[in-house]
Design an enzyme around this catalytic site. Structure first.
Site, PDB file in Angstrom:
ATOM      1  N   CYS A 171      -5.589   1.401  -2.294  1.00  0.00           N
ATOM      2  CA  CYS A 171      -5.006   2.778  -2.735  1.00  0.00           C
ATOM      3  C   CYS A 171      -4.283   2.503  -4.124  1.00  0.00           C
ATOM      4  CB  CYS A 171      -4.023   3.011  -1.685  1.00  0.00           C
ATOM      5  SG  CYS A 171      -2.598   1.506  -1.668  1.00  0.00           S
ATOM      6  N   CYS A 192      -2.968   4.787   2.428  1.00  0.00           N
ATOM      7  CA  CYS A 192      -4.094   4.095   2.151  1.00  0.00           C
ATOM      8  C   CYS A 192      -4.981   4.043   3.416  1.00  0.00           C
ATOM      9  CB  CYS A 192      -3.618   2.515   1.919  1.00  0.00           C
ATOM     10  SG  CYS A 192      -5.017   1.689   1.686  1.00  0.00           S
ATOM     11  N   CYS A 197       0.819  -1.245  -0.001  1.00  0.00           N
ATOM     12  CA  CYS A 197       0.098  -0.013   0.042  1.00  0.00           C
ATOM     13  C   CYS A 197       0.715   1.252  -0.015  1.00  0.00           C
ATOM     14  CB  CYS A 197      -0.912   0.079   1.252  1.00  0.00           C
ATOM     15  SG  CYS A 197      -2.111  -0.919   1.131  1.00  0.00           S
ATOM     16  N   CYS A 206      -2.302  -3.086  -3.591  1.00  0.00           N
ATOM     17  CA  CYS A 206      -3.503  -3.049  -2.863  1.00  0.00           C
ATOM     18  C   CYS A 206      -4.719  -2.394  -3.964  1.00  0.00           C
ATOM     19  CB  CYS A 206      -3.416  -2.185  -1.715  1.00  0.00           C
ATOM     20  SG  CYS A 206      -5.163  -1.496  -1.086  1.00  0.00           S
TER      21      CYS A 206
HETATM   22 ZN   LIG Z   1      -3.812   0.179  -0.056  1.00  0.00          ZN
END
Ligand SMILES: [Zn+2]
Length: 200
Positions: free
Chosen positions: A72, A42, A38, A69
């Site tokens: 994000c 995030c 991330c 992810c």
């Molecule tokens: Zn994330």
């Protein structure tokens, strides 16, 4: 396997807990238990600290078999913070004729005036207030060159209610008064026409 990535400093851990977008261009973090990486900003659930691995960039995390992810999207597009500033700049470009203050802008884009001021300056190199003035003076220059509107009307159209303030700012940024600027650009245009006619 557990030794992958850099050690997690307190500073980075704080950035992760606080979803600090100003760290998005500094590092990314991966979570061992989920296999996902991330951006610091995030908003997903804060992982257990001992599961966090730090990487300089997405390539390193990918190389260590982590997946980006879905929330994000660390692999795609500009950094959220830069995008945010671009949105604000776009808002200024569209609303320069209205009353704009740092407070209005901050309210519009859901941030604190201080954070907006700081972030805007970092990304754009100028403060929001200066960017607004710049946009207004650029627009005014266009009006001066392309129309014969009165200077007081131009001042109003670019969101600067006071004509004397407009003239002061214009002179400061352009090195000449609006009237001088208009005269110069008109003279230049007519001499161009003249030269063109002479060439024939
Ligand atoms: Zn994330």
């Amino acid at each position: 396997m557990s030794k992958l990535g850099q050690p997690l400093s307190d500073e980075k851990w704080q950035a992760i807990i606080q979803n600090d977008a100003s760290c998005d261009d500094k590092f990314i973090y991966a979570v061992e238990s989920t296999g996902i990486f991330c951006r610091p900003s995030c908003k997903s659930r804060v992982p257990k600290r001992e599961h966090v691995r730090i990487f300089d960039n997405t390539q390193q995390a990918l190389a260590a078999s982590f997946r980006p992810c879905k929330r994000c999207k660390p692999m795609s597009g500009p950094l959220p913070e830069e995008e945010w500033v671009e949105q604000i700049a776009g808002y200024i470009d569209a609303h320069y004729s209205e009353k704009l203050t740092l407070g209005t802008l901050a309210g519009m884009c859901h941030g604190s005036p201080y954070h907006l001021h700081r972030t805007f300056k970092r990304v754009k190199g100028v403060t929001p207030a200066f960017y607004i003035l710049q946009t207004r003076i650029d627009k005014a220059s266009e009006y001066l060159q392309k129309t014969d509107k009165a200077i007081s009307e131009i001042a109003l159209r670019v969101g600067m209610g006071s004509t004397s303030y407009f003239i002061t700012v214009f002179k400061k940024m352009k090195g000449q008064t609006p009237a001088e600027y208009r005269e110069k650009s008109t003279t230049m245009n007519s001499s161009e026409v003249l030269n063109y006619e002479n060439d024939k």
